[in-house]
Motif scaffolding. Sequence first.
Motif, mmCIF file in Angstrom:
data_model
loop_
_atom_site.group_PDB
_atom_site.id
_atom_site.type_symbol
_atom_site.label_atom_id
_atom_site.label_comp_id
_atom_site.label_asym_id
_atom_site.label_seq_id
_atom_site.Cartn_x
_atom_site.Cartn_y
_atom_site.Cartn_z
ATOM 1 N N ASP A 326 23.739 42.002 37.699
ATOM 2 C CA ASP A 326 23.993 41.190 37.118
ATOM 3 C C ASP A 326 25.157 40.735 37.004
ATOM 4 O O ASP A 326 25.580 40.380 36.445
ATOM 5 N N LEU A 327 25.763 41.632 38.502
ATOM 6 C CA LEU A 327 26.775 41.455 38.570
ATOM 7 C C LEU A 327 27.881 40.828 39.430
ATOM 8 O O LEU A 327 27.469 40.765 40.759
ATOM 9 N N GLY A 328 28.634 40.149 39.284
ATOM 10 C CA GLY A 328 29.317 38.799 39.814
ATOM 11 C C GLY A 328 30.491 38.891 39.964
ATOM 12 O O GLY A 328 31.107 39.035 39.102
ATOM 13 N N MET A 329 31.367 38.432 41.316
ATOM 14 C CA MET A 329 32.489 39.222 41.282
ATOM 15 C C MET A 329 33.577 38.055 42.678
ATOM 16 O O MET A 329 32.490 37.777 44.085
ATOM 17 N N GLU A 330 34.346 38.097 42.109
ATOM 18 C CA GLU A 330 35.418 36.790 43.149
ATOM 19 C C GLU A 330 37.045 38.046 43.363
ATOM 20 O O GLU A 330 36.692 38.339 42.568
ATOM 21 N N TYR A 331 36.792 38.316 44.599
ATOM 22 C CA TYR A 331 38.014 39.193 44.642
ATOM 23 C C TYR A 331 39.239 38.049 45.949
ATOM 24 O O TYR A 331 38.764 36.780 46.956
ATOM 25 N N ILE A 332 40.728 37.881 45.660
ATOM 26 C CA ILE A 332 41.557 37.216 46.287
ATOM 27 C C ILE A 332 42.497 37.716 46.016
ATOM 28 O O ILE A 332 43.106 38.745 45.385
ATOM 29 N N GLY A 333 43.261 37.538 47.905
ATOM 30 C CA GLY A 333 44.371 38.323 48.173
ATOM 31 C C GLY A 333 44.194 39.455 48.865
ATOM 32 O O GLY A 333 43.167 40.237 49.447
ATOM 33 N N LEU A 334 44.966 40.320 48.853
ATOM 34 C CA LEU A 334 44.660 41.539 49.658
ATOM 35 C C LEU A 334 45.644 42.836 48.927
ATOM 36 O O LEU A 334 47.051 42.662 49.204
ATOM 37 N N ALA A 335 45.534 43.670 48.451
ATOM 38 C CA ALA A 335 46.097 45.014 47.988
ATOM 39 C C ALA A 335 46.487 45.451 49.427
ATOM 40 O O ALA A 335 46.117 45.664 50.152
ATOM 41 N N LEU A 336 48.017 46.412 49.076
ATOM 42 C CA LEU A 336 48.631 46.920 50.172
ATOM 43 C C LEU A 336 48.474 48.224 50.800
ATOM 44 O O LEU A 336 47.138 48.696 49.521
ATOM 45 N N PRO A 337 47.538 48.519 52.173
ATOM 46 C CA PRO A 337 47.082 49.625 52.428
ATOM 47 C C PRO A 337 47.966 51.047 51.822
ATOM 48 O O PRO A 337 49.043 51.071 51.683
ATOM 49 N N GLY A 338 46.844 51.801 51.155
ATOM 50 C CA GLY A 338 47.242 53.212 50.542
ATOM 51 C C GLY A 338 47.495 52.611 49.218
ATOM 52 O O GLY A 338 48.346 53.874 48.030
#
Length: 406
Positions: A326-338
């Motif tokens: 029942d989990l829907g997710m969207e992710y945008i961008g990019l976190a810095l490595p580490g």
Amino acid sequence: MTFVIAGGGLAAAKAAEALREQGFDGRLVLIGDEPHLPYERPPLSKDYLQGGSERDKIFVHDAAWYATHDVDLRQATTVIGVDRDARQLSLSRGERLGYDKLLLATGARPRRLPLPGADLDGVLYLRTVDDSERLRATLATVSRVVIIGAGWIGLEVAAAARAAGVAVSVLEAERQPLLRALGAQIASVFAGLHREHDVDLRLGVRVSEITGERGKADGVRLADGTHLPADVVIVGIGAVPNTGLAVEAGLEVDDGIVVDAALRTSDPHIFAAGDVAGAHHPVLGRRIRVEHWANALNQPAVAARSMLGQEAAYDKLPYFYTDQYDLGMEYIGLALPGNNDDVVVRGDLGSREFIAFWLDGDRVTAGMNVNIWEVTDQVEALIRAAGPVDRARLADPGVPLDQVGA
């Protein structure tokens, strides 16, 4: 003029479409090593794997589209060599094919498990439509599976297996699933989700071998001696870009084919797009390689403009999504490595309705909305603005996202 596209996935098909839409009327050849029409991969671990969609739905275009748009589609054919001086390709069927411009959209392949027993029958990977169909048929007949790897593919397959009523164990070397992608706090949400659905999630473990009898896998042995029986073992430990052609041709390669923002390689007549391309991103200010659907969908239009000699730059932010239980997710961008643990949360992690923001100092670098919709554009605006934000206001659901500036 002859333009050739090497690859049989979404990026290849969208490049052919973009070239015709942008007015290229020369010879256009698309070469894919699978016997199928070019298709999209996300359904293979989601609704198609669970039997929720028909096979025709995964194809980018039907067969008639290629004929109507005068695309010479070569299925079950592999490009085995690139002669850059002569601008000719060697094909698996013995033919040599000349090109004026070449687009490499060769994608990626599953990372193989380098352990004893990994070549036994019943050790499965998921990358192609044939893999997905085999796995779907398998889940309908087995009672226990062990999944090695708790990344996106591993967790989506776990959800599909539980939906099919199969007992599931997921093995992960890190202390949380998706740890490198999301950081510990947000990764714990996915750990809780799968445990609530009775997945035996074993974290911080090492696999020593896949066991079997008479050539068939029957379980997994951990480094501490624990043996987990299984009817089938599924491996999802990442992917490797298919750079072999580029390496042999002497193109610059570094975790993918190195391209500029216009998707040009170190050879002005050769371009790359999709999973295989490590492209300079003008907004993020660094080179990135993204193995997600949106990249394969959107990069080809830029590659087409570049192939046609037009000014172009790919500056869309990385985007991906998942659906698990029942989990829907969207992710945008990019976190810095580490730097995945500097997170501000707006909403409630416990109820799995929240937006998470990854920060670099006082600047938002990525955002993920979970079971909250129609906010991706606002999160993207925050990332592109690159301005300072007030963390307290960012965390407050009562403050509009366009009013969180410091």
